[in-house]
Design a protein around this motif. Structure first.
Motif, PDB file in Angstrom:
ATOM      1  N   ASN A 240      48.805  21.094  55.365  1.00 37.97           N
ATOM      2  CA  ASN A 240      50.118  21.252  54.738  1.00 37.97           C
ATOM      3  C   ASN A 240      51.052  20.095  55.118  1.00 37.97           C
ATOM      4  O   ASN A 240      50.772  19.303  56.015  1.00 37.97           O
ATOM      5  N   ASN A 241      52.179  20.021  54.403  1.00 37.01           N
ATOM      6  CA  ASN A 241      53.129  18.934  54.671  1.00 37.01           C
ATOM      7  C   ASN A 241      53.805  19.086  56.025  1.00 37.01           C
ATOM      8  O   ASN A 241      54.293  18.106  56.602  1.00 37.01           O
ATOM      9  N   ARG A 242      53.841  20.309  56.571  1.00 38.09           N
ATOM     10  CA  ARG A 242      54.430  20.511  57.906  1.00 38.09           C
ATOM     11  C   ARG A 242      53.692  19.675  58.944  1.00 38.09           C
ATOM     12  O   ARG A 242      54.288  19.234  59.941  1.00 38.09           O
ATOM     13  N   THR A 243      52.400  19.467  58.740  1.00 35.05           N
ATOM     14  CA  THR A 243      51.617  18.651  59.671  1.00 35.05           C
ATOM     15  C   THR A 243      52.218  17.260  59.792  1.00 35.05           C
ATOM     16  O   THR A 243      52.371  16.722  60.898  1.00 35.05           O
ATOM     17  N   PHE A 244      52.590  16.671  58.673  1.00 34.79           N
ATOM     18  CA  PHE A 244      53.157  15.319  58.674  1.00 34.79           C
ATOM     19  C   PHE A 244      54.578  15.327  59.229  1.00 34.79           C
ATOM     20  O   PHE A 244      54.975  14.415  59.964  1.00 34.79           O
ATOM     21  N   ASP A 245      55.359  16.365  58.894  1.00 33.80           N
ATOM     22  CA  ASP A 245      56.744  16.437  59.365  1.00 33.80           C
ATOM     23  C   ASP A 245      56.797  16.544  60.888  1.00 33.80           C
ATOM     24  O   ASP A 245      57.556  15.827  61.556  1.00 33.80           O
ATOM     25  N   ALA A 246      56.016  17.473  61.445  1.00 28.56           N
ATOM     26  CA  ALA A 246      56.037  17.667  62.897  1.00 28.56           C
ATOM     27  C   ALA A 246      55.489  16.435  63.616  1.00 28.56           C
ATOM     28  O   ALA A 246      56.028  16.016  64.644  1.00 28.56           O
ATOM     29  N   ALA A 247      54.442  15.848  63.072  1.00 29.62           N
ATOM     30  CA  ALA A 247      53.882  14.642  63.689  1.00 29.62           C
ATOM     31  C   ALA A 247      54.886  13.498  63.667  1.00 29.62           C
ATOM     32  O   ALA A 247      54.952  12.697  64.609  1.00 29.62           O
ATOM     33  N   SER A 248      55.678  13.415  62.600  1.00 28.11           N
ATOM     34  CA  SER A 248      56.685  12.367  62.504  1.00 28.11           C
ATOM     35  C   SER A 248      57.758  12.524  63.582  1.00 28.11           C
ATOM     36  O   SER A 248      58.423  11.551  63.946  1.00 28.11           O
ATOM     37  N   CYS A 249      57.937  13.754  64.081  1.00 28.03           N
ATOM     38  CA  CYS A 249      58.882  14.014  65.177  1.00 28.03           C
ATOM     39  C   CYS A 249      58.256  13.748  66.545  1.00 28.03           C
ATOM     40  O   CYS A 249      58.909  13.965  67.570  1.00 28.03           O
ATOM     41  N   GLU A 250      57.009  13.295  66.547  1.00 26.77           N
ATOM     42  CA  GLU A 250      56.242  13.116  67.780  1.00 26.77           C
ATOM     43  C   GLU A 250      56.098  14.449  68.517  1.00 26.77           C
ATOM     44  O   GLU A 250      56.132  14.510  69.751  1.00 26.77           O
ATOM     45  N   ALA A 251      55.920  15.506  67.738  1.00 23.55           N
ATOM     46  CA  ALA A 251      55.705  16.840  68.296  1.00 23.55           C
ATOM     47  C   ALA A 251      54.207  17.108  68.375  1.00 23.55           C
ATOM     48  O   ALA A 251      53.467  16.809  67.439  1.00 23.55           O
ATOM     49  N   PHE A 252      53.779  17.674  69.477  1.00 23.64           N
ATOM     50  CA  PHE A 252      52.370  18.038  69.620  1.00 23.64           C
ATOM     51  C   PHE A 252      52.110  19.333  68.850  1.00 23.64           C
ATOM     52  O   PHE A 252      52.843  20.310  68.990  1.00 23.64           O
ATOM     53  N   GLN A 253      51.037  19.330  68.039  1.00 24.82           N
ATOM     54  CA  GLN A 253      50.707  20.511  67.239  1.00 24.82           C
ATOM     55  C   GLN A 253      49.353  21.075  67.620  1.00 24.82           C
ATOM     56  O   GLN A 253      48.426  20.338  67.949  1.00 24.82           O
ATOM     57  N   LEU A 254      49.251  22.398  67.523  1.00 22.98           N
ATOM     58  CA  LEU A 254      47.958  23.066  67.431  1.00 22.98           C
ATOM     59  C   LEU A 254      47.871  23.612  66.015  1.00 22.98           C
ATOM     60  O   LEU A 254      48.712  24.411  65.597  1.00 22.98           O
ATOM     61  N   ILE A 255      46.869  23.180  65.285  1.00 20.57           N
ATOM     62  CA  ILE A 255      46.753  23.476  63.864  1.00 20.57           C
ATOM     63  C   ILE A 255      45.437  24.194  63.602  1.00 20.57           C
ATOM     64  O   ILE A 255      44.407  23.822  64.166  1.00 20.57           O
ATOM     65  N   ASP A 256      45.496  25.249  62.789  1.00 20.05           N
ATOM     66  CA  ASP A 256      44.243  25.934  62.473  1.00 20.05           C
ATOM     67  C   ASP A 256      43.348  24.989  61.677  1.00 20.05           C
ATOM     68  O   ASP A 256      43.798  24.224  60.834  1.00 20.05           O
ATOM     69  N   SER A 257      42.070  25.042  61.970  1.00 19.16           N
ATOM     70  CA  SER A 257      41.125  24.060  61.461  1.00 19.16           C
ATOM     71  C   SER A 257      41.052  24.075  59.942  1.00 19.16           C
ATOM     72  O   SER A 257      40.925  25.123  59.321  1.00 19.16           O
ATOM     73  N   ARG A 258      41.165  22.897  59.353  1.00 16.44           N
ATOM     74  CA  ARG A 258      40.997  22.693  57.912  1.00 16.44           C
ATOM     75  C   ARG A 258      40.058  21.511  57.708  1.00 16.44           C
ATOM     76  O   ARG A 258      40.166  20.498  58.409  1.00 16.44           O
ATOM     77  N   GLU A 259      39.199  21.639  56.718  1.00 18.38           N
ATOM     78  CA  GLU A 259      38.216  20.598  56.439  1.00 18.38           C
ATOM     79  C   GLU A 259      38.859  19.237  56.237  1.00 18.38           C
ATOM     80  O   GLU A 259      38.345  18.197  56.648  1.00 18.38           O
ATOM     81  N   GLY A 260      40.026  19.229  55.589  1.00 18.81           N
ATOM     82  CA  GLY A 260      40.654  17.963  55.250  1.00 18.81           C
ATOM     83  C   GLY A 260      41.422  17.292  56.366  1.00 18.81           C
ATOM     84  O   GLY A 260      41.925  16.172  56.187  1.00 18.81           O
ATOM     85  N   LEU A 261      41.540  17.930  57.526  1.00 24.55           N
ATOM     86  CA  LEU A 261      42.326  17.351  58.619  1.00 24.55           C
ATOM     87  C   LEU A 261      41.823  15.962  59.001  1.00 24.55           C
ATOM     88  O   LEU A 261      42.618  15.034  59.205  1.00 24.55           O
ATOM     89  N   VAL A 262      40.503  15.810  59.078  1.00 21.15           N
ATOM     90  CA  VAL A 262      39.936  14.543  59.550  1.00 21.15           C
ATOM     91  C   VAL A 262      40.158  13.405  58.558  1.00 21.15           C
ATOM     92  O   VAL A 262      39.968  12.232  58.909  1.00 21.15           O
ATOM     93  N   ASN A 263      40.557  13.717  57.331  1.00 22.44           N
ATOM     94  CA  ASN A 263      40.868  12.664  56.363  1.00 22.44           C
ATOM     95  C   ASN A 263      42.227  12.023  56.631  1.00 22.44           C
ATOM     96  O   ASN A 263      42.550  10.984  56.041  1.00 22.44           O
ATOM     97  N   HIS A 264      43.013  12.632  57.510  1.00 23.55           N
ATOM     98  CA  HIS A 264      44.375  12.164  57.756  1.00 23.55           C
ATOM     99  C   HIS A 264      44.661  11.842  59.221  1.00 23.55           C
ATOM    100  O   HIS A 264      45.499  10.995  59.508  1.00 23.55           O
ATOM    101  N   PHE A 265      43.989  12.551  60.131  1.00 24.58           N
ATOM    102  CA  PHE A 265      44.213  12.346  61.565  1.00 24.58           C
ATOM    103  C   PHE A 265      42.879  12.399  62.299  1.00 24.58           C
ATOM    104  O   PHE A 265      41.966  13.124  61.893  1.00 24.58           O
TER     105      PHE A 265
END
Length: 326
Positions: A240-265
């Motif tokens: 989701n877009n929240r992943t990019f928003d929180a990362a842009s704040c330099e916030a550490f996230q724990l995110i439920d696994s999604r297949e597409g995660l590795v395409n971006h991070f």
């Protein structure tokens, strides 16, 4: 390019998305005018005649009246729609694809389905973030917590918050509409451990909660949530877009696994996912205890966002895609 941008007709966060999109077009040297759906077909025809756009881009498309859709199908101007609620409303979005020359969607599984059903120009294009809003900043105590969650109470989010309240004593900050009845129940047993802002907050405020959370808990909407319009049962693959928003704040996230995660991070280096409840608990304990490692991962995530995942990156890619097809 000259772009006629049909806004979504939704409020709240969509006004932020749309402002960022228009700014990204302008920053890239394109001319962009917005058309609001409170206006009728005649107003759109007049704007199209005066602007002479190279592209008509619609945001979501879900609220566009049938006469305007028919106009888009018949006009000689190239048209595109950015499906930003996929795959959760695919009962409604699938029929829309017949009206547009280009389909951009935030979810890879939705893109695969649109292609499978015969549309010739389908592209996966996630939402991005705006670093001018989502950035690192010190925040006051009211925004701080061990674990922060921004979003509405989907069933899986409720379940995981209850898990944390039962098994940990961390302070949890929840921000979003609809949590009231759950908060009342949790306060009977965990008063002082869970804090609630029972309202949608502006992106500028969400940014503060991301900055104030030791761990941002990022849990995706279930593909089978009862409120969805997804009878085909398309299972979301993308983050989701929240992943990019929180990362842009330099916030550490724990995110439920999604297949597409590795395409971006890079998993484990720029972002950390969890597979199940036990994995979540273990990783929360670990990363709260290992502050330097946690902060390093968050710094790397921000670097990746700034290099690859802003709204500017998305709009540049959209324009390049359309121009390459012409």
């Amino acid at each position: 390019m000259r772009i006629l941008f049909i806004t979504s007709g939704f409020r709240a966060v969509y006004s932020f998305f749309e402002r960022s999109i228009v700014e990204a077009f302008q920053n890239a040297g394109h001319y962009c005018e917005s058309f609001g759906l409170r206006n009728d077909l005649q107003a759109l025809q007049q704007m199209e005649q005066s602007l002479q756009p190279d592209l008509i881009l619609a945001m979501t498309g879900l609220k566009i009246p049938k006469p305007i859709l028919e106009f888009l199908r018949q006009t000689n101007v190239k048209s595109a729609v950015w499906m930003t609620e996929d795959p959760y409303y695919m009962d409604w979005t699938l029929p829309l694809t017949a009206y547009f020359d280009y389909i951009f969607t935030i979810d890879q599984a939705a893109a695969e389905q649109y292609t499978r059903l015969g549309h010739p120009c389908v592209y996966h294009l996630p939402l991005g973030t705006d670093p001018g809003i989502f950035h690192c900043t010190p925040v006051s105590e009211e925004f701080t917590s061990d674990i922060g969650l921004v979003g509405v109470p989907y069933s899986n989010r409720i379940e995981l918050i209850e898990l944390l309240l039962k098994n940990t004593d961390y302070t949890i900050q929840i921000v979003g509409r609809g949590w009231g009845k759950h908060h009342l129940e949790w306060n009977r047993t965990k008063a002082g451990h869970v804090h609630l802002v029972n309202a949608w907050v502006k992106p500028e405020t969400a940014m503060k909660y991301y900055n104030g959370s030791t761990i941002v808990l990022n849990i995706h909407r279930p593909s089978d949530e009862k409120y969805n319009k997804n009878r085909m049962g398309i299972m979301a693959k993308s983050i989701n877009n929240r992943t990019f928003d929180a990362a842009s704040c330099e916030a550490f996230q724990l995110i439920d696994s999604r297949e597409g995660l590795v395409n971006h991070f890079a998993e484990g280096k720029e972002m950390v996912s969890f597979e199940d409840k036990n994995d979540l608990l273990e990783k929360i304990h670990y990363y709260i205890a290992h502050g330097e490692e946690r902060k390093h991962i968050a710094r790397q995530a921000r670097k990746r966002v700034l290099s690859s995942h802003t709204f500017q990156h998305r709009i540049d890619r959209l324009v390049k895609t359309v121009q390459s097809e012409q």
